[in-house]
Motif scaffolding. Structure first.
Motif, short mmCIF file in Angstrom:
data_model
loop_
_atom_site.label_atom_id
_atom_site.label_comp_id
_atom_site.label_asym_id
_atom_site.label_seq_id
_atom_site.Cartn_x
_atom_site.Cartn_y
_atom_site.Cartn_z
N CYS A 266 7.45 -0.92 -4.45
CA CYS A 266 7.80 0.44 -4.85
C CYS A 266 9.16 0.77 -4.28
CB CYS A 266 6.76 1.45 -4.37
SG CYS A 266 6.74 1.64 -2.58
N LYS A 267 9.80 1.77 -4.84
CA LYS A 267 11.11 2.18 -4.36
C LYS A 267 11.02 3.53 -3.67
CE LYS A 267 14.04 -0.30 -7.66
NZ LYS A 267 15.11 -0.18 -8.70
N GLY A 268 11.69 3.63 -2.56
CA GLY A 268 11.82 4.90 -1.86
C GLY A 268 13.29 5.25 -1.77
N ILE A 269 13.59 6.53 -1.70
CA ILE A 269 14.98 6.99 -1.58
C ILE A 269 15.26 7.27 -0.11
CG2 ILE A 269 16.67 8.72 -2.24
CD1 ILE A 269 14.98 9.22 -4.76
N CYS A 270 16.15 6.50 0.48
CA CYS A 270 16.50 6.67 1.89
C CYS A 270 17.97 7.06 1.98
CB CYS A 270 16.24 5.38 2.65
SG CYS A 270 16.46 5.51 4.43
N LEU A 318 3.10 4.44 -3.55
CA LEU A 318 3.11 3.55 -2.39
C LEU A 318 2.50 2.21 -2.73
CD1 LEU A 318 2.03 6.04 0.40
CD2 LEU A 318 4.33 5.31 -0.21
N LEU A 319 2.79 1.24 -1.90
CA LEU A 319 2.25 -0.10 -2.06
C LEU A 319 0.74 -0.04 -2.12
CD1 LEU A 319 3.27 -3.12 -1.95
CD2 LEU A 319 2.63 -3.06 0.46
N ARG A 320 0.17 -0.75 -3.10
CA ARG A 320 -1.27 -0.75 -3.27
C ARG A 320 -1.95 -1.39 -2.06
NH1 ARG A 320 -3.70 -3.87 -8.32
NH2 ARG A 320 -2.64 -2.18 -9.42
N ARG A 321 -3.01 -0.73 -1.57
CA ARG A 321 -3.79 -1.31 -0.48
C ARG A 321 -4.98 -2.03 -1.11
NH1 ARG A 321 -2.84 0.45 4.69
NH2 ARG A 321 -1.14 1.94 4.84
N VAL A 322 -5.28 -3.24 -0.65
CA VAL A 322 -6.32 -4.05 -1.26
C VAL A 322 -7.43 -4.30 -0.25
CG1 VAL A 322 -4.68 -5.14 -2.80
CG2 VAL A 322 -5.15 -6.19 -0.60
N HIS A 323 -8.59 -4.66 -0.77
CA HIS A 323 -9.71 -4.99 0.09
C HIS A 323 -9.46 -6.33 0.77
CE1 HIS A 323 -12.33 -1.69 -1.05
NE2 HIS A 323 -11.95 -1.87 -2.30
N ALA A 324 -9.95 -6.46 1.98
CA ALA A 324 -9.71 -7.68 2.75
C ALA A 324 -10.26 -8.91 2.04
CB ALA A 324 -10.34 -7.55 4.13
N VAL A 330 -0.98 -9.64 3.96
CA VAL A 330 0.42 -10.02 4.12
C VAL A 330 1.17 -8.84 4.69
CG1 VAL A 330 2.52 -10.71 2.94
CG2 VAL A 330 0.34 -11.65 2.22
N GLY A 331 1.81 -9.03 5.82
CA GLY A 331 2.52 -7.93 6.48
C GLY A 331 3.83 -7.62 5.79
N GLY A 332 4.26 -6.40 5.89
CA GLY A 332 5.53 -6.02 5.33
C GLY A 332 6.07 -4.79 6.00
N VAL A 333 7.25 -4.44 5.71
CA VAL A 333 7.88 -3.28 6.28
C VAL A 333 8.40 -2.43 5.15
CG1 VAL A 333 9.71 -2.45 7.79
CG2 VAL A 333 8.50 -4.54 8.33
N GLY A 334 8.27 -1.10 5.29
CA GLY A 334 8.68 -0.20 4.22
C GLY A 334 10.15 -0.24 3.93
N GLY A 335 10.57 0.46 2.90
CA GLY A 335 11.98 0.51 2.52
C GLY A 335 12.15 0.07 1.10
N GLU A 336 13.06 -0.84 0.89
CA GLU A 336 13.37 -1.29 -0.45
C GLU A 336 12.16 -1.88 -1.14
OE1 GLU A 336 16.83 -4.09 -2.24
OE2 GLU A 336 15.38 -5.01 -0.92
N GLY A 337 11.38 -2.63 -0.40
CA GLY A 337 10.25 -3.34 -0.98
C GLY A 337 8.95 -2.61 -0.87
#
Length: 337
Positions: A266-270, A318-324, A330-337
């Protein structure tokens, strides 16, 4: 064919690029590496750091980055080190029970003092600041939901909830300083300049002689071989590796298509809001998450020069949250991705 990152607009954090931004450790790709890491952001660089310092048997690590080093989400987000103490914890309680949920929350919380200690021990110039973060709800329905979650977390007796200060009622605006607020909460968090942090680590990794950084070298395919090893294709040739670590955040599914329904970018405006020249900077000592009546979420981070870093996006984007059970996390950090 892999979906490659595009060339984004200029970023405030990278106005003065680090000397390693476009670095290639060797003119040609290594023919083989013990470990190849795809992505030079938080996940990729921190993984290389831990491998180098905790696994003596690993003699060579190659980091492939499609653009400049730390130029993706890590180098473009607001730098808000803000653990999730209660927002998503009910989901984890329902899924795995209170003990497992508390473990997740405590794991996130532990990152704030750990990063503070690490920044100090490594003497990293990255504008690290320990602060309070303030959650603000301006939507009555959302505020009521937040109150119920807070009370539920307190009822479980989670020790970390002692750091949370929650308020509703007529005095909320005065407590949080946000007009129209109907509920607010605060707890310990931090802010950081992510690009400076990661580039400092990269410089130390390269100085070890065991890490090879190849910028502007996207991985276009990863093919396993019969011997359990891998061939990684790039526009500049191929490299063979014993292990491959995917740390490309929003672009993971371009190399691992089984994740395309689970890791959705997803894209966020920063942006940076500067103080007009010659004007005194207003006092803003806390960081903020502000939820408006129409469910637009913004976070605000004050900087020492009086400017504010603001990121804005709608909750449903926001990034879709999935069931375990669906896929490994997979870890990630917000922002562009």
């Amino acid at each position: 064919m892999s979906t490659l990152p595009s060339n984004p607009i200029a970023c405030f954090w990278q106005n003065n690029p680090h000397e390693l931004h476009d670095h290639r450790s060797t003119e040609d790709l290594p023919t083989h590496s013990d470990v190849v890491i795809v992505g030079a952001g938080y996940a990729g660089v921190s993984t290389a750091w831990h491998l180098l310092h905790n696994h003596d048997n690993i003699k060579s690590i190659t980091i492939l980055e499609a653009r400049g080093a730390c130029s993706g989400a890590t180098g473009r987000n607001g730098g808000h080190l803000r653990p999730d103490l209660y927002g998503h914890i009910p989901t984890y309680i329902d899924r795995a029970g209170p003990e497992a949920a508390a473990e997740i929350a405590e794991f996130e919380i532990a990152h704030v003092p750990a990063i503070k200690k690490f920044v100090e021990s490594e003497q990293i110039d990255c504008d690290f600041r320990l602060t309070r973060t303030i959650d603000v709800w301006c939507n009555e329905q959302a505020a009521e939901g937040a109150r119920k979650v807070y009370e539920r977390m307190k009822a479980y007796g989670f020790a970390y909830m002692d750091d949370v200060d929650f308020h509703t009622g007529k005095n909320v605006e005065g407590i949080c300083g946000v007009k129209g607020a109907v509920a607010c909460a605060s707890y310990t968090a931090a802010t950081i300049w992510p690009y400076k942090f990661i580039m400092h680590l990269l410089a130390k990794l390269l100085a070890s002689g065991k890490v090879n950084l190849q910028t502007y070298t996207p991985a276009t395919a990863v093919t396993p071989s019969a011997d359990g090893k891998f061939t990684i294709d790039t526009p500049r040739g191929t490299i063979h590796a014993d292990k491959v670590i995917h740390a490309s955040n929003a672009y993971v599914s371009s190399l691992l298509p089984q994740y395309k329904h689970n890791i959705i970018p997803c894209k966020g405006i920063c942006c940076r809001i500067a103080v007009p020249e010659g004007k005194p900077a207003p006092l803003l000592t806390n960081s903020y998450i502000d939820r408006t009546k129409d469910n637009v979420l913004s976070y605000l981070i004050p900087r020492a020069d009086g400017s504010i870093i603001r990121t804005r996006r709608r909750r449903q984007g926001l990034l879709r949250r999935v069931h375990a059970a669906d896929v490994p996390r997979v870890g990630g950090v917000g922002g562009e991705g």
